[in-house]
Design a protein around this motif. Structure first.
Motif, PDB file in Angstrom:
ATOM      1  N   GLY A   1     -12.853 -46.055  30.554  1.00 20.31           N
ATOM      2  CA  GLY A   1     -11.998 -45.520  29.510  1.00 20.31           C
ATOM      3  C   GLY A   1     -12.152 -44.031  29.299  1.00 20.31           C
ATOM      4  O   GLY A   1     -11.297 -43.393  28.702  1.00 20.31           O
ATOM      5  N   ALA A   2     -13.259 -43.472  29.780  1.00 19.22           N
ATOM      6  CA  ALA A   2     -13.525 -42.051  29.583  1.00 19.22           C
ATOM      7  C   ALA A   2     -12.958 -41.180  30.698  1.00 19.22           C
ATOM      8  O   ALA A   2     -12.998 -39.965  30.600  1.00 19.22           O
ATOM      9  CB  ALA A   2     -15.028 -41.814  29.463  1.00 19.22           C
ATOM     10  N   LEU A   3     -12.441 -41.784  31.765  1.00 16.24           N
ATOM     11  CA  LEU A   3     -11.861 -40.974  32.837  1.00 16.24           C
ATOM     12  C   LEU A   3     -10.638 -40.225  32.318  1.00 16.24           C
ATOM     13  O   LEU A   3      -9.781 -40.820  31.664  1.00 16.24           O
ATOM     14  CB  LEU A   3     -11.414 -41.860  34.008  1.00 16.24           C
ATOM     15  CG  LEU A   3     -12.464 -42.275  35.005  1.00 16.24           C
ATOM     16  CD1 LEU A   3     -11.839 -43.180  36.067  1.00 16.24           C
ATOM     17  CD2 LEU A   3     -13.112 -41.075  35.663  1.00 16.24           C
ATOM     18  N   PRO A   4     -10.541 -38.956  32.615  1.00 14.38           N
ATOM     19  CA  PRO A   4      -9.340 -38.218  32.215  1.00 14.38           C
ATOM     20  C   PRO A   4      -8.093 -38.810  32.866  1.00 14.38           C
ATOM     21  O   PRO A   4      -8.128 -39.281  34.010  1.00 14.38           O
ATOM     22  CB  PRO A   4      -9.602 -36.807  32.739  1.00 14.38           C
ATOM     23  CG  PRO A   4     -11.080 -36.719  32.878  1.00 14.38           C
ATOM     24  CD  PRO A   4     -11.534 -38.107  33.241  1.00 14.38           C
TER      25      PRO A   4
ATOM     26  N   ALA B   1      -4.367 -43.449  46.798  1.00 16.96           N
ATOM     27  CA  ALA B   1      -4.966 -42.880  45.593  1.00 16.96           C
ATOM     28  C   ALA B   1      -4.894 -43.943  44.500  1.00 16.96           C
ATOM     29  O   ALA B   1      -4.410 -45.052  44.726  1.00 16.96           O
ATOM     30  CB  ALA B   1      -4.240 -41.603  45.183  1.00 16.96           C
ATOM     31  N   ALA B   2      -5.388 -43.599  43.319  1.00 14.25           N
ATOM     32  CA  ALA B   2      -5.398 -44.536  42.196  1.00 14.25           C
ATOM     33  C   ALA B   2      -5.216 -43.771  40.898  1.00 14.25           C
ATOM     34  O   ALA B   2      -5.632 -42.621  40.782  1.00 14.25           O
ATOM     35  CB  ALA B   2      -6.717 -45.309  42.161  1.00 14.25           C
ATOM     36  N   SER B   3      -4.615 -44.438  39.927  1.00 13.23           N
ATOM     37  CA  SER B   3      -4.551 -43.857  38.587  1.00 13.23           C
ATOM     38  C   SER B   3      -5.918 -43.994  37.937  1.00 13.23           C
ATOM     39  O   SER B   3      -6.765 -44.764  38.403  1.00 13.23           O
ATOM     40  CB  SER B   3      -3.502 -44.579  37.736  1.00 13.23           C
ATOM     41  OG  SER B   3      -3.976 -45.874  37.381  1.00 13.23           O
ATOM     42  N   HIS B   4      -6.122 -43.292  36.839  1.00 19.28           N
ATOM     43  CA  HIS B   4      -7.392 -43.393  36.122  1.00 19.28           C
ATOM     44  C   HIS B   4      -7.665 -44.833  35.709  1.00 19.28           C
ATOM     45  O   HIS B   4      -8.804 -45.268  35.698  1.00 19.28           O
ATOM     46  CB  HIS B   4      -7.393 -42.455  34.909  1.00 19.28           C
ATOM     47  CG  HIS B   4      -6.358 -42.780  33.892  1.00 19.28           C
ATOM     48  ND1 HIS B   4      -5.016 -42.513  34.086  1.00 19.28           N
ATOM     49  CD2 HIS B   4      -6.448 -43.375  32.680  1.00 19.28           C
ATOM     50  CE1 HIS B   4      -4.332 -42.921  33.040  1.00 19.28           C
ATOM     51  NE2 HIS B   4      -5.179 -43.450  32.159  1.00 19.28           N
TER      52      HIS B   4
ATOM     53  N   VAL C   1     -19.024 -43.352  44.679  1.00 19.98           N
ATOM     54  CA  VAL C   1     -18.037 -42.546  45.402  1.00 19.98           C
ATOM     55  C   VAL C   1     -17.838 -41.252  44.629  1.00 19.98           C
ATOM     56  O   VAL C   1     -18.316 -41.113  43.502  1.00 19.98           O
ATOM     57  CB  VAL C   1     -16.672 -43.265  45.554  1.00 19.98           C
ATOM     58  CG1 VAL C   1     -16.776 -44.484  46.437  1.00 19.98           C
ATOM     59  CG2 VAL C   1     -16.066 -43.604  44.202  1.00 19.98           C
ATOM     60  N   PHE C   2     -17.132 -40.338  45.237  1.00 19.18           N
ATOM     61  CA  PHE C   2     -16.707 -39.132  44.555  1.00 19.18           C
ATOM     62  C   PHE C   2     -15.240 -39.326  44.186  1.00 19.18           C
ATOM     63  O   PHE C   2     -14.416 -39.654  45.042  1.00 19.18           O
ATOM     64  CB  PHE C   2     -16.878 -37.905  45.446  1.00 19.18           C
ATOM     65  CG  PHE C   2     -18.313 -37.578  45.718  1.00 19.18           C
ATOM     66  CD1 PHE C   2     -19.009 -36.742  44.864  1.00 19.18           C
ATOM     67  CD2 PHE C   2     -18.977 -38.126  46.802  1.00 19.18           C
ATOM     68  CE1 PHE C   2     -20.343 -36.451  45.095  1.00 19.18           C
ATOM     69  CE2 PHE C   2     -20.306 -37.847  47.036  1.00 19.18           C
ATOM     70  CZ  PHE C   2     -20.992 -37.006  46.177  1.00 19.18           C
ATOM     71  N   LEU C   3     -14.939 -39.169  42.905  1.00 16.90           N
ATOM     72  CA  LEU C   3     -13.551 -39.222  42.454  1.00 16.90           C
ATOM     73  C   LEU C   3     -12.995 -37.814  42.511  1.00 16.90           C
ATOM     74  O   LEU C   3     -13.523 -36.902  41.879  1.00 16.90           O
ATOM     75  CB  LEU C   3     -13.466 -39.742  41.018  1.00 16.90           C
ATOM     76  CG  LEU C   3     -13.924 -41.154  40.759  1.00 16.90           C
ATOM     77  CD1 LEU C   3     -13.740 -41.499  39.287  1.00 16.90           C
ATOM     78  CD2 LEU C   3     -13.177 -42.145  41.635  1.00 16.90           C
ATOM     79  N   LEU C   4     -11.944 -37.647  43.270  1.00 15.37           N
ATOM     80  CA  LEU C   4     -11.289 -36.355  43.383  1.00 15.37           C
ATOM     81  C   LEU C   4     -10.073 -36.391  42.458  1.00 15.37           C
ATOM     82  O   LEU C   4      -9.066 -37.043  42.757  1.00 15.37           O
ATOM     83  CB  LEU C   4     -10.854 -36.086  44.820  1.00 15.37           C
ATOM     84  CG  LEU C   4     -11.890 -36.361  45.917  1.00 15.37           C
ATOM     85  CD1 LEU C   4     -11.313 -36.016  47.285  1.00 15.37           C
ATOM     86  CD2 LEU C   4     -13.178 -35.619  45.646  1.00 15.37           C
ATOM     87  N   LYS C   5     -10.182 -35.761  41.299  1.00 13.22           N
ATOM     88  CA  LYS C   5      -9.056 -35.725  40.357  1.00 13.22           C
ATOM     89  C   LYS C   5      -8.067 -34.681  40.853  1.00 13.22           C
ATOM     90  O   LYS C   5      -8.410 -33.520  41.045  1.00 13.22           O
ATOM     91  CB  LYS C   5      -9.508 -35.383  38.943  1.00 13.22           C
ATOM     92  CG  LYS C   5      -8.343 -35.447  37.972  1.00 13.22           C
ATOM     93  CD  LYS C   5      -8.753 -35.150  36.566  1.00 13.22           C
ATOM     94  CE  LYS C   5      -7.591 -35.314  35.605  1.00 13.22           C
ATOM     95  NZ  LYS C   5      -6.350 -34.659  36.019  1.00 13.22           N
ATOM     96  N   LEU C   6      -6.850 -35.127  41.054  1.00 15.66           N
ATOM     97  CA  LEU C   6      -5.855 -34.267  41.670  1.00 15.66           C
ATOM     98  C   LEU C   6      -4.999 -33.532  40.654  1.00 15.66           C
ATOM     99  O   LEU C   6      -4.692 -34.058  39.574  1.00 15.66           O
ATOM    100  CB  LEU C   6      -4.951 -35.100  42.575  1.00 15.66           C
ATOM    101  CG  LEU C   6      -5.661 -35.849  43.700  1.00 15.66           C
ATOM    102  CD1 LEU C   6      -4.657 -36.676  44.487  1.00 15.66           C
ATOM    103  CD2 LEU C   6      -6.418 -34.899  44.603  1.00 15.66           C
TER     104      LEU C   6
ATOM    105  N   VAL D   1     -18.784 -38.058  40.124  1.00 20.73           N
ATOM    106  CA  VAL D   1     -19.507 -39.133  40.799  1.00 20.73           C
ATOM    107  C   VAL D   1     -19.229 -40.419  40.025  1.00 20.73           C
ATOM    108  O   VAL D   1     -19.362 -40.472  38.803  1.00 20.73           O
ATOM    109  CB  VAL D   1     -21.031 -38.842  40.840  1.00 20.73           C
ATOM    110  CG1 VAL D   1     -21.770 -40.024  41.455  1.00 20.73           C
ATOM    111  CG2 VAL D   1     -21.297 -37.563  41.612  1.00 20.73           C
ATOM    112  N   TRP D   2     -18.804 -41.475  40.751  1.00 18.78           N
ATOM    113  CA  TRP D   2     -18.441 -42.755  40.127  1.00 18.78           C
ATOM    114  C   TRP D   2     -19.154 -43.895  40.823  1.00 18.78           C
ATOM    115  O   TRP D   2     -19.132 -43.948  42.040  1.00 18.78           O
ATOM    116  CB  TRP D   2     -16.928 -42.958  40.242  1.00 18.78           C
ATOM    117  CG  TRP D   2     -16.499 -44.257  39.662  1.00 18.78           C
ATOM    118  CD1 TRP D   2     -16.361 -45.441  40.317  1.00 18.78           C
ATOM    119  CD2 TRP D   2     -16.164 -44.506  38.308  1.00 18.78           C
ATOM    120  NE1 TRP D   2     -15.958 -46.394  39.454  1.00 18.78           N
ATOM    121  CE2 TRP D   2     -15.821 -45.854  38.212  1.00 18.78           C
ATOM    122  CE3 TRP D   2     -16.133 -43.710  37.167  1.00 18.78           C
ATOM    123  CZ2 TRP D   2     -15.450 -46.437  37.020  1.00 18.78           C
ATOM    124  CZ3 TRP D   2     -15.742 -44.300  35.993  1.00 18.78           C
ATOM    125  CH2 TRP D   2     -15.407 -45.634  35.915  1.00 18.78           C
TER     126      TRP D   2
END
Length: 108
Positions: free
Chosen positions: A4-7, A41-44, A61-66, A104-105
């Motif tokens: 829930g905290a992911l932007p 890719a995936a949504s938050h 994994v590393f989440l790459l926010k685009l 980092v996730w």
């Protein structure tokens, strides 16, 4: 960081060796771009389920926010053929300048 905290936004989930390779190249590219024509890719909101389903062989994994605006001509939301759920797909290699943030996730 909890789900829930992911932007709000679109993310690429990257294994560590793949993220390191992208940093060396200056862009994110996967074999899926060649074989399927797009990068997954995936949504938050989708990140936790995608991680559990596709990355259960790694601890993180590393989440790459685009930056979606920088990819507007190449970002499309396509329906999954079995479930109909919409997933973001990127129809080009992703320049690292389009990565706003790396997370980092899951966080340890």
């Amino acid at each position: 960081m909890t789900p829930g905290a992911l932007p709000f936004g679109v993310y690429i989930l990257a294994r560590e060796p793949d993220w390191r390779a992208a940093q060396a190249l200056g862009y994110w590219h996967t074999s899926a771009l060649e074989s399927e024509g797009f990068i997954h890719a995936a949504s938050h909101e989708q990140v936790p389920a995608v991680f559990a389903r596709r990355f259960n062989d790694v601890s993180h994994v590393f989440l790459l926010k685009l930056d979606e605006a920088s990819l507007i001509d190449f970002l499309r939301w396509d329906a999954h053929p079995k479930t109909g759920e919409l997933y973001p797909h990127i129809y080009c290699a992703v320049p690292l300048a389009s990565v706003e943030r790396v997370i980092v996730w899951p966080a340890n």
